[in-house]
Design a protein around this motif. Structure first.
Motif, PDB file in Angstrom:
ATOM      1  N   ARG A 101      34.205  24.613  25.573  1.00 52.49           N
ATOM      2  CA  ARG A 101      35.029  25.101  26.412  1.00 52.49           C
ATOM      3  C   ARG A 101      35.530  26.623  25.804  1.00 52.49           C
TER       4      ARG A 101
ATOM      5  N   LYS B  81      34.148  28.435  23.381  1.00 51.01           N
ATOM      6  CA  LYS B  81      33.191  29.369  23.135  1.00 51.01           C
ATOM      7  C   LYS B  81      32.910  29.905  24.418  1.00 51.01           C
ATOM      8  N   ALA B  82      33.025  29.177  25.514  1.00 53.38           N
ATOM      9  CA  ALA B  82      32.556  29.738  26.794  1.00 53.38           C
ATOM     10  C   ALA B  82      33.842  30.886  27.200  1.00 53.38           C
ATOM     11  N   LEU B  83      34.847  30.306  26.886  1.00 55.15           N
ATOM     12  CA  LEU B  83      36.323  31.331  27.038  1.00 55.15           C
ATOM     13  C   LEU B  83      36.190  32.465  26.169  1.00 55.15           C
ATOM     14  N   ARG B  84      35.702  32.358  24.854  1.00 53.83           N
ATOM     15  CA  ARG B  84      35.345  33.527  24.210  1.00 53.83           C
ATOM     16  C   ARG B  84      34.282  34.324  24.569  1.00 53.83           C
ATOM     17  N   THR B  85      33.404  33.925  25.018  1.00 53.56           N
ATOM     18  CA  THR B  85      32.264  34.778  25.464  1.00 53.56           C
ATOM     19  C   THR B  85      32.517  35.495  26.748  1.00 53.56           C
ATOM     20  N   THR B  86      33.435  34.753  27.647  1.00 50.43           N
ATOM     21  CA  THR B  86      33.798  35.435  28.832  1.00 50.43           C
ATOM     22  C   THR B  86      34.969  36.339  28.764  1.00 50.43           C
ATOM     23  N   ALA B  87      35.753  36.345  27.705  1.00 54.20           N
ATOM     24  CA  ALA B  87      36.715  37.186  27.134  1.00 54.20           C
ATOM     25  C   ALA B  87      35.945  38.421  26.555  1.00 54.20           C
TER      26      ALA B  87
ATOM     27  N   VAL C 230      32.911  39.639  27.296  1.00 51.28           N
ATOM     28  CA  VAL C 230      32.107  40.057  28.357  1.00 51.28           C
ATOM     29  C   VAL C 230      33.055  41.056  29.254  1.00 51.28           C
ATOM     30  N   SER C 231      34.277  40.391  29.384  1.00 48.52           N
ATOM     31  CA  SER C 231      35.236  41.038  30.236  1.00 48.52           C
ATOM     32  C   SER C 231      35.644  42.302  29.497  1.00 48.52           C
ATOM     33  N   SER C 232      36.001  41.868  28.401  1.00 54.37           N
ATOM     34  CA  SER C 232      36.702  43.495  27.472  1.00 54.37           C
ATOM     35  C   SER C 232      35.408  44.469  27.655  1.00 54.37           C
TER      36      SER C 232
ATOM     37  N   TYR D 295      32.917  44.949  29.782  1.00 56.52           N
ATOM     38  CA  TYR D 295      32.869  45.569  31.295  1.00 56.52           C
ATOM     39  C   TYR D 295      34.187  46.483  31.501  1.00 56.52           C
TER      40      TYR D 295
END
Length: 158
Positions: free
Chosen positions: A123, A125-131, A133-135, A137
């Motif tokens: 979880r 790792k997924a949050l870090r990856t999402t953050a 990708v979001s930054s 973008y």
């Protein structure tokens, strides 16, 4: 020593080794050691027998929490859930099956203590990856807006 005798000795050694490799983890995972110790200590007198089994369950959860590095709150939650499961099953199935009711609670506690750290790390790792990708973008969209505002990619006067 002839080859037949040697072959029989090897088969016997393999049987003993497989019994040890399968039996010891099952013995530890089922909590049978705590049952035997509790039975020796209090000789099946209630509520001490149940208290000894719950202390054994607490020992298992504490050791696994220490080995896996989980927090105290998670360890206490798993312990409370396993104790409620054990006591609920004892109430449901009666006093004669207290020993058998420890096994599902003990196995559930062990599996939970092994699965929760994996879940939390995945979880995070997924949050870090999402953050990330979001930054990325946001950086891409803000740079395209700034170039459009400066006239680089937008419409120009002719």
């Amino acid at each position: 020593m002839d080859t037949n005798a040697r072959c029989e000795i090897q088969k016997l050694a393999m049987k003993k080794l497989s019994l040890i490799l399968l039996g010891v983890p099952l013995f530890l995972m089922s909590g049978l050691g705590y049952v035997l110790i509790a039975n020796k200590l209090v000789r099946d007198r209630e509520p001490w027998f149940t208290l000894c089994l719950v202390c054994g369950l607490a020992t298992t959860v504490a050791l696994l929490a220490w080995c896996t590095g989980t927090t105290l709150v998670i360890g206490l939650g798993v312990f409370a859930g396993a104790v409620f499961l054990y006591l609920g099953m004892c109430l449901l199935f009666g006093k004669d099956s207290r020993i058998e009711m420890l096994v599902p609670a003990h196995v559930l506690a062990i599996l939970s203590m092994m699965a929760i750290p994996v879940y939390t790390s995945v979880r995070k790792k997924a949050l870090r990856t999402t953050a990330a990708v979001s930054s990325h973008y946001q950086t891409m969209t803000s740079s395209s807006f700034s170039s459009t505002a400066a006239g680089g990619a937008g419409l120009t006067k002719s």
